[in-house]
Design an enzyme around this catalytic site. Structure first.
Site, PDB file in Angstrom:
ATOM      1  N   VAL A 397      -6.296  63.865  35.268  1.00  0.00           N
ATOM      2  CA  VAL A 397      -7.195  62.750  34.971  1.00  0.00           C
ATOM      3  C   VAL A 397      -6.626  61.868  33.866  1.00  0.00           C
ATOM      4  CG1 VAL A 397      -9.480  62.154  34.062  1.00  0.00           C
ATOM      5  CG2 VAL A 397      -9.252  63.976  35.768  1.00  0.00           C
ATOM      6  N   ASP A 398      -6.088  62.488  32.810  1.00  0.00           N
ATOM      7  CA  ASP A 398      -5.619  61.719  31.658  1.00  0.00           C
ATOM      8  C   ASP A 398      -4.515  60.744  32.044  1.00  0.00           C
ATOM      9  OD1 ASP A 398      -6.118  61.161  29.034  1.00  0.00           O
ATOM     10  OD2 ASP A 398      -4.950  62.794  28.213  1.00  0.00           O
ATOM     11  N   ASP A 399      -3.522  61.210  32.793  1.00  0.00           N
ATOM     12  CA  ASP A 399      -2.446  60.308  33.212  1.00  0.00           C
ATOM     13  C   ASP A 399      -2.951  59.268  34.193  1.00  0.00           C
ATOM     14  OD1 ASP A 399       0.483  60.996  32.318  1.00  0.00           O
ATOM     15  OD2 ASP A 399      -0.581  62.896  32.468  1.00  0.00           O
TER      16      ASP A 399
END
Length: 655
Positions: A397-399
């Site tokens: 999710v972060d990337d």
């Protein structure tokens, strides 16, 4: 060292026309911003991406030497260079640590001592004597974590009976069973599956030396096992330790009716995830385990799968000054997205060739096939991004969120395709929202805390629960694409963040060090999504940031805060953490305070002649209390991000 040659781009000042029309401080700030922007442009790779070194601790070098010994390819030159690096990084008090300025970490110290002894350093050598003293003071070999003990057992340095069983049958447990493979974090899955193959075979790879002198209480005996909790005899730890002793009984008496099937399933699971990947999981520990697992499974040294894994792990090597060190993985997607966002904040136009090229590169790195995430979210669109050059099974999710924000700041020739893919990726992100309203990194609803008590789970990374830093960055992204708190999913996320706030107003930082990171990201996310930034709970966080500013004007925080939260906000000033604190304060509406002015002055004052910043400290987090990171580009692009954010707020550069 295997690095792509950088391509310098001709610096061009987008700010120079404004420098004579603003006061002296602002003029100096814009010059600093311009120099930082030009430095970033000068280190862009020829194909448009950015990547900096990712530095971890010495378990990487130690395990690499042991891997090569296991595989029969540890040449003397490579061992010497690895040993040189270990000697260079030894602490004055004798041991090795997980981050600069940290205390002695016993597992990494034992492995480093073993490798130095293997490299020929005599036990009476002053460096070895100091290391031995530090290790014994920390509890000796029996104080090491489970993964270290299993490694030592493979090399005849520890009794297998003293290591917890890692049952390969875990892979056979159905999804409806409370404990199953997909309720463990993604990185734990990739580490544990090949490790279970190894533990089931119990290979014996003898060394010409031993480390018996590092044991407290003797080399053999019941004290080698994990000890039960005495004060609370009825607890999950003791329950799982009881299960572990039963598993040992079955192992020792070969009562293993499903073992053959389990090992075959583990092998299939593992080699399937080699595909379109920079090694299993694209990170160092699973690749090491998979190479050793392939060996015990009978794969030849020249088998394509073996050669593929070697190619990926050797790409982590960095040779320098007669030393050899290893990266735990590489961060090109993450770095490219963050540099692109920083350049956009610094006033680089959306159609600038550097951003366009970076945007095209990022579009090409999206996943196109379902990975482990689809076990829980089978109907989500296949549109997300990973951290490395290739990791098809494990986007996060972060990337994905960072890439979506970077793409929002670019104008590509194929903007229609960018828009389509972005919409699908946003739906993927929404599909990964947890029941608690937050977002985790690779998994969803991966929060069954009972599993942290499993005996082989003492690496403190068994789970991947929702965190405020990722949730807030997700809100920041959603705001760019037109979402606000009227959306029920956004509202749930805001509630998650509010409930996660600490009493002093801070937020814990799971993926960066630590409360400065978490608090910055929350304030920025809430500001972007339209929260009232004058609300008391917001200003309480801003007050905390102001209260922990260092005398030199910067901010800093040590990795030690994960072990002792009372130290939050304390540490030598760093460029990256100062930038985070500034962006947090600016997001909270603090533009003109003396705190902000002093923080900006710190960044301007510490900038190097080439336009970059540097910092010796680790400000990235792998696994709290276990593994930390230094992103070598954090000190280069986050200050540009902060200076650009300030300049935009004062309309010194155009939005």
């Amino acid at each position: 060292m295997r690095r792509t040659q950088t391509q310098a781009k001709t610096p061009s000042s987008i700010l120079n026309t404004q420098l004579n029309s603003v006061p002296t401080f602002e003029s100096t700030l814009l010059q600093s911003l311009d120099a930082g922007r030009n430095f970033l442009l000068s280190i862009q790779q020829p194909d448009g991406h950015w990547v900096g070194e990712l530095e971890g601790d010495t378990i990487l070098e130690s395990e690499y030497a042991l891997l090569r010994h296991f595989m029969g390819c540890l040449d003397a030159d490579r061992l010497r260079k690895l040993a040189n690096y270990l000697r260079k990084t030894q602490r004055p008090e004798g041991g090795w640590t997980t981050y600069p300025g940290g205390g002695v970490e016993v597992s990494g110290s034992v492995k480093a001592y073993l490798v130095l002894k293997l490299a020929g350093l005599h036990v009476d050598h002053p460096e070895m004597a100091r290391a031995r003293e530090a290790i014994l003071a920390a509890g000796g070999v029996t104080a090491c974590n489970t993964f270290t003990k299993i490694y030592l057992a493979i090399f005849g340095q520890y009794d297998w009976d003293g290591t917890p069983v890692v049952p390969p049958e875990l892979v056979l447990l159905p999804r409806w069973f409370y404990l199953n493979l997909y309720e463990l974090s993604s990185w734990s899955r990739t580490i544990i599956v090949p490790l279970a193959i190894l533990a089931a075979h119990r290979p014996h790879c003898p060394l010409p030396i031993n480390i018996d002198e590092l044991f407290v209480g003797g080399r053999h005996g019941r004290h080698l096992r994990l000890q039960p909790a005495r004060q609370t005899p009825v607890c999950w730890r003791n329950f799982f330790l009881g299960i572990d002793r039963c598993l040992h009984f079955f192992e020792n008496h070969r009562v293993l009716p499903w073992r053959k099937k389990a090992l075959k399933e583990c092998e299939t699971w593992m080699v399937t995830r080699f595909q379109k990947s920079g090694g299993l999981g694209a990170i160092f520990p699973p690749i090491v385990n998979s190479l050793m697992a392939l060996r015990v499974l009978g794969y030849a040294d020249d088998h394509p799968k073996v050669l593929d894994q070697w190619r990926e792990i050797e790409a982590f090597e960095i040779e320098e000054d007669d030393t050899l060190r290893l990266q735990p993985c590489v961060s090109p997607v993450w770095d490219t997205a963050l540099v692109s966002m920083s350049l956009s904040a610094a006033g680089v136009a959306p159609d600038d060739p550097a951003l366009v090229q970076a945007g095209q590169w990022l579009l090409e790195r999206r996943v196109r096939e379902k990975g482990d995430w689809a076990v829980k979210r089978p109907n989500a669109p296949v549109a997300a991004w990973y951290f490395e050059y290739a990791n098809e099974f494990y986007p996060d999710v972060d990337d994905t969120v960072a890439v979506l924000m970077a793409l929002d700041g670019t104008r590509l020739p194929n903007d229609a395709e960018k828009t389509r893919i972005s919409k699908e990726a946003i739906e993927w992100v929404f599909a990964m929202q947890g029941r608690d309203g937050g977002w985790a990194s690779f998994d969803v609803d991966n929060n069954r805390m009972i599993f942290t008590q499993i005996p082989f789970a003492d690496h403190n990374a068994m789970l991947d629960p929702s965190t405020s830093d990722i949730t807030s960055r997700t809100l920041e992204m959603l705001a760019r694409y037109g979402y606000d708190s009227r959306d029920e999913r956004v509202s749930r996320a805001v509630n998650f963040i509010r409930h996660d706030q600490e009493q002093d107003g801070t937020w814990f930082g799971r993926w960066g060090v630590n409360y400065i990171y978490g608090t910055w990201q929350v304030l920025k996310g809430l500001s972007c999504i339209g929260e009232d930034m004058s609300a008391p709970y917001i200003q309480k966080a801003a007050d905390w940031l102001r209260s922990v500013q260092n005398e030199d004007g910067g901010w800093g925080e040590s990795c030690r805060t994960y072990e002792d939260p009372s130290l939050r906000g304390q540490g030598p000033s760093t460029a990256s953490q100062t930038a985070w604190a500034l962006m947090g304060l600016i997001s909270a509406g603090d533009i003109t305070s003396e705190n902000v002015r002093r923080g900006l002055d710190y960044l301007i004052r510490t900038q190097q002649p080439d336009g970059s910043w540097d910092e010796p400290w680790f400000t990235g987090t792998g696994f709290p209390k276990v593994f930390y990171l230094k992103y070598h580009l954090y000190a280069k692009y986050f200050p540009v991000f902060a200076l650009g954010m300030y300049a935009r707020q004062l309309e010194l550069i155009q939005s």
